[in-house]
Design an enzyme around this catalytic site. Structure first.
Site, PDB file in Angstrom:
ATOM      1  N   ARG A  34      -9.922 -18.269   5.106  1.00 51.20           N
ATOM      2  CA  ARG A  34     -10.798 -17.305   5.791  1.00 51.20           C
ATOM      3  C   ARG A  34     -12.219 -17.478   5.268  1.00 51.20           C
ATOM      4  NH1 ARG A  34      -6.572 -13.223   4.826  1.00 51.20           N
ATOM      5  NH2 ARG A  34      -5.183 -13.233   6.623  1.00 51.20           N
ATOM      6  N   GLY A  38     -12.574 -13.630  -0.598  1.00 51.47           N
ATOM      7  CA  GLY A  38     -11.217 -13.084  -0.570  1.00 51.47           C
ATOM      8  C   GLY A  38     -11.141 -11.636  -0.131  1.00 51.47           C
ATOM      9  N   GLY A 183      -1.286   5.692  -4.053  1.00 51.31           N
ATOM     10  CA  GLY A 183      -1.860   4.865  -5.124  1.00 51.31           C
ATOM     11  C   GLY A 183      -3.345   4.680  -4.911  1.00 51.31           C
ATOM     12  N   ILE A 185      -5.276   2.428  -3.192  1.00 51.43           N
ATOM     13  CA  ILE A 185      -5.813   2.254  -1.836  1.00 51.43           C
ATOM     14  C   ILE A 185      -5.666   3.546  -1.047  1.00 51.43           C
ATOM     15  CG2 ILE A 185      -5.486   1.062   0.381  1.00 51.43           C
ATOM     16  CD1 ILE A 185      -4.807  -1.458  -1.148  1.00 51.43           C
ATOM     17  N   GLU A 204       3.979  10.413  -0.678  1.00 54.63           N
ATOM     18  CA  GLU A 204       4.217   9.609  -1.881  1.00 54.63           C
ATOM     19  C   GLU A 204       5.657   9.810  -2.335  1.00 54.63           C
ATOM     20  OE1 GLU A 204       2.599   7.365  -4.148  1.00 54.63           O
ATOM     21  OE2 GLU A 204       4.577   7.543  -5.060  1.00 54.63           O
ATOM     22  N   ALA A 315      -9.480  -7.347  -9.251  1.00 56.39           N
ATOM     23  CA  ALA A 315     -10.465  -8.427  -9.131  1.00 56.39           C
ATOM     24  C   ALA A 315     -11.050  -8.800 -10.493  1.00 56.39           C
ATOM     25  CB  ALA A 315     -11.568  -8.006  -8.172  1.00 56.39           C
ATOM     26  N   HIS A 440     -29.390   9.386 -24.434  1.00 54.49           N
ATOM     27  CA  HIS A 440     -29.293  10.816 -24.126  1.00 54.49           C
ATOM     28  C   HIS A 440     -30.349  11.183 -23.092  1.00 54.49           C
ATOM     29  CE1 HIS A 440     -28.744  15.106 -24.682  1.00 54.49           C
ATOM     30  NE2 HIS A 440     -30.068  15.213 -24.729  1.00 54.49           N
TER      31      HIS A 440
HETATM   32  P1  NAI Z   1      -0.424   1.025  -5.707  1.00 55.85           P
HETATM   33  O1  NAI Z   1       0.619   0.286  -6.427  1.00 55.85           O
HETATM   34  O2  NAI Z   1      -1.666   1.435  -6.393  1.00 55.85           O
HETATM   35  O3  NAI Z   1       0.187   2.373  -5.076  1.00 55.85           O
HETATM   36  C1  NAI Z   1       1.298   2.355  -4.211  1.00 55.85           C
HETATM   37  C2  NAI Z   1       1.892   3.749  -4.175  1.00 55.85           C
HETATM   38  O4  NAI Z   1       2.841   3.795  -3.119  1.00 55.85           O
HETATM   39  C3  NAI Z   1       2.637   4.126  -5.439  1.00 55.85           C
HETATM   40  O5  NAI Z   1       2.224   5.411  -5.859  1.00 55.85           O
HETATM   41  C4  NAI Z   1       4.106   4.102  -5.022  1.00 55.85           C
HETATM   42  O6  NAI Z   1       4.893   5.023  -5.730  1.00 55.85           O
HETATM   43  C5  NAI Z   1       4.002   4.477  -3.558  1.00 55.85           C
HETATM   44  N1  NAI Z   1       5.118   4.012  -2.710  1.00 55.85           N
HETATM   45  C6  NAI Z   1       5.786   2.839  -2.786  1.00 55.85           C
HETATM   46  N2  NAI Z   1       6.715   2.768  -1.807  1.00 55.85           N
HETATM   47  C7  NAI Z   1       6.619   3.913  -1.087  1.00 55.85           C
HETATM   48  C8  NAI Z   1       7.288   4.422   0.065  1.00 55.85           C
HETATM   49  N3  NAI Z   1       8.236   3.724   0.708  1.00 55.85           N
HETATM   50  N4  NAI Z   1       6.934   5.652   0.522  1.00 55.85           N
HETATM   51  C9  NAI Z   1       5.969   6.375  -0.105  1.00 55.85           C
HETATM   52  N5  NAI Z   1       5.315   5.927  -1.198  1.00 55.85           N
HETATM   53  C10 NAI Z   1       5.611   4.715  -1.675  1.00 55.85           C
HETATM   54  O7  NAI Z   1      -0.738   0.119  -4.410  1.00 55.85           O
HETATM   55  P2  NAI Z   1      -1.940   0.162  -3.370  1.00 55.85           P
HETATM   56  O8  NAI Z   1      -2.615   1.479  -3.385  1.00 55.85           O
HETATM   57  O9  NAI Z   1      -1.369  -0.326  -2.097  1.00 55.85           O
HETATM   58  O10 NAI Z   1      -2.949  -0.896  -3.947  1.00 55.85           O
HETATM   59  C11 NAI Z   1      -2.559  -2.272  -4.005  1.00 55.85           C
HETATM   60  C12 NAI Z   1      -3.268  -3.019  -5.085  1.00 55.85           C
HETATM   61  O11 NAI Z   1      -4.651  -3.099  -4.834  1.00 55.85           O
HETATM   62  C13 NAI Z   1      -3.082  -2.376  -6.433  1.00 55.85           C
HETATM   63  O12 NAI Z   1      -2.504  -3.325  -7.278  1.00 55.85           O
HETATM   64  C14 NAI Z   1      -4.456  -2.020  -6.873  1.00 55.85           C
HETATM   65  O13 NAI Z   1      -4.646  -2.328  -8.228  1.00 55.85           O
HETATM   66  C15 NAI Z   1      -5.382  -2.844  -6.002  1.00 55.85           C
HETATM   67  N6  NAI Z   1      -6.578  -2.048  -5.676  1.00 55.85           N
HETATM   68  C16 NAI Z   1      -7.421  -1.690  -6.672  1.00 55.85           C
HETATM   69  C17 NAI Z   1      -8.500  -0.893  -6.409  1.00 55.85           C
HETATM   70  C18 NAI Z   1      -9.378  -0.465  -7.526  1.00 55.85           C
HETATM   71  O14 NAI Z   1      -9.306  -1.053  -8.591  1.00 55.85           O
HETATM   72  N7  NAI Z   1     -10.207   0.538  -7.365  1.00 55.85           N
HETATM   73  C19 NAI Z   1      -8.794  -0.416  -5.057  1.00 55.85           C
HETATM   74  C20 NAI Z   1      -7.812  -0.811  -4.114  1.00 55.85           C
HETATM   75  C21 NAI Z   1      -6.768  -1.615  -4.426  1.00 55.85           C
END
Ligand code: NAI
Length: 454
Positions: A34, A38, A183, A185, A204, A315, A440
């Site tokens: 793409r 990324g 989580g 996202i 959740e 990242a 400060h």
């Molecule tokens: P995540 O692993 O942060 O959260 C997923 C959530 O979904 C968990 O709380 C889990 O218990 C829940 N879950 C799982 N299966 C489920 C189901 N069937 N029904 C209901 N809840 C369920 O994953 P997310 O938010 O998708 O993010 C993905 C990746 O992207 C992560 O590894 C994250 O580190 C990265 N990311 C980091 C960001 C940051 O650093 N600010 C911003 C966005 C993404």
């Protein structure tokens, strides 16, 4: 032409590795199907932050009266927000392309598939041609996890269910948004869409949101979200998705959550399928490439960095892993450490964390003191957060007198959590830190306040 290094994937791990390799004088090519940058630049970290900044600006305007500022007619123009996001992405992507060029790293746009190893090196097919490299760095990233929920695949195809990619491109605000997964996202996107006017329900499966973060801070964050009108269904299992709703089960009761759009954000999976790993026998575990602390795989001269090794999926971890891989390739001793990688959820307020939490430290049997302070102990926090109820925590190892972790629910915490990360990495003792002068007035002075409680 035989390259010294082929980098498969041009996200944070891939493009940085290619830049560093070129800088080190290696003949390097980066293959990306793409745009370079990324997920992070094109459909993740950066676009989300542009949206969240617009939401924050809007929220500041509508709640300005707390600070003696009245703004009439404040409006969030979602289309303008999305246009601006596109502009920011374009600028950053062209910046990455320019840096790659400046470092003499070649880029091939196409879908690369490893075909095997010959005497000359690793063979990768891209756009019908074979590219050969003496070494290979796999940095193919990750994709949203799609669990086997009834109706999910069909509704992803119809567009009723979105992943974060589509959620960052929507041109219309859904009146009702259901978010599956509380989580990182889910919380960041929910925050934006709630500010933009959606009625948001977060579903959740666990009994808490925000994963491994400090339980007390997470509850406080949820309370803040609820005050903004968001609804939470915790401990809730999604059983099916129809064309207009999410069916779930909570405490044995069946629920139907009607929505105009659904966001699926239940984690990500490493992109290891279809890239030809089997042709050179690269070892994977639960779908992710297994690497050691020098980012080496089980195959000599094959490295893997970023989400594809499933270790941390951030990242900033990917950047560092890429550097470690390149340093090892050019013979510089370097190892990857995972104990002080900061994590931030860019909600309002931001939830930032590094190292151990109270729970993880205790689970490891560490003798720790947990110092907890209200953020109001910082004068600047008080000045800028009318009614703010943020908390900071510092986890100190009583044996070594070093900081082993810390968390803060506060504005700017994404910017100052690195101070704690540095203390952990440098193994500074409480007495060392007491001698450091903090600017400060700053919100990060909360760390100094906490240290003096030890
Ligand atoms: P995540 O692993 O942060 O959260 C997923 C959530 O979904 C968990 O709380 C889990 O218990 C829940 N879950 C799982 N299966 C489920 C189901 N069937 N029904 C209901 N809840 C369920 O994953 P997310 O938010 O998708 O993010 C993905 C990746 O992207 C992560 O590894 C994250 O580190 C990265 N990311 C980091 C960001 C940051 O650093 N600010 C911003 C966005 C993404």
């Amino acid at each position: 032409m035989i390259y010294d290094l082929i980098v498969l994937g041009g996200g944070p791990a891939g493009y940085l590795a290619a830049e560093r390799a070129g800088h080190e004088g290696l003949k390097v090519v980066c293959i990306e199907k793409r745009e370079v940058g990324g997920v992070c630049l094109n459909e993740g970290c950066i676009p989300t932050k542009t949206l969240l900044y617009s939401a924050k600006t809007y929220e500041s305007a509508i709640h300005g009266d707390k600070y003696g500022v009245t703004v009439e007619g404040a409006k969030l123009d979602h289309n303008k927000v999305i246009d601006r996001k596109e502009k920011v992405i374009k600028t950053l992507v062209s910046g990455v392309s320019a840096t790659l060029k400046a470092n003499h790293a070649e880029v091939i746009k196409g879908d690369g598939v490893i075909k095997g190893r010959t005497a000359e090196g690793f063979n990768v097919e891209v756009n019908g041609e074979i590219v050969i490299g003496k070494r290979l760095l796999i940095a193919t990233g990750s994709s949203p996890a799609v669990p086997p929920i009834e109706g999910l695949k069909d509704q992803l195809a119809s567009g009723f269910v979105m992943t974060s990619r589509e959620a960052l491109e929507l041109r219309e605000i859904p009146a009702k948004l259901a978010v599956i997964g509380g989580g990182v996202i889910g919380l960041e996107m929910a925050s934006y869409y709630a500010s933009a006017g959606s009625e948001v329900t977060i579903i959740e499966m666990l009994d808490h949101i925000a994963g491994q973060n400090d339980a007390e801070l997470v509850k406080l964050l949820q309370k803040g979200y609820e005050k903004r009108g968001m609804k939470f269904l915790l401990g809730t299992k999604v059983t099916a998705i129809t064309s207009k709703s999410v069916l779930c089960e909570k405490d044995g009761q069946k629920l139907e959550i009607e929505a105009d759009k659904v966001l699926l954000s239940i984690g990500r999976r490493a992109n290891t399928a279809g890239i030809g790993l089997e042709s050179i026998n690269v070892y994977t575990e639960r779908g992710a490439i297994v690497t050691d602390n020098r980012m080496r795989t089980n195959v000599a001269e094959v490295y893997a960095a970023g989400d594809v090794n499933g270790k941390s999926m951030l990242a900033h971890t990917a950047y560092r892993e890429a550097e470690v891989a390149i340093n090892n390739i050019v013979g510089k001793k370097d190892v990857m450490r995972y104990s002080a990688i900061p994590g931030v959820i860019y909600t309002t307020p931001e939830l930032s964390s590094v190292g151990e939490t109270e729970d993880t430290a205790k689970a490891k049997g560490m003798d720790v003191k947990v110092i907890k302070l209200p953020m109001r102990f910082s004068g600047r926090y008080l000045a800028e957060n009318e009614g703010g109820d943020g908390i900071a925590k510092l986890i100190v190892n009583n044996k070594t007198k070093t900081v082993v972790g810390g968390q803060a629910l506060s504005n700017y915490s994404s910017e100052f959590i690195i101070a704690l990360g540095t203390f952990i990495e440098a193994e500074l003792t409480v007495d060392d830190i007491k001698q450091i002068v903090f600017p400060h007035p700053t919100v990060c002075e909360i760390i100094r306040e906490a240290i003096f409680q030890y």
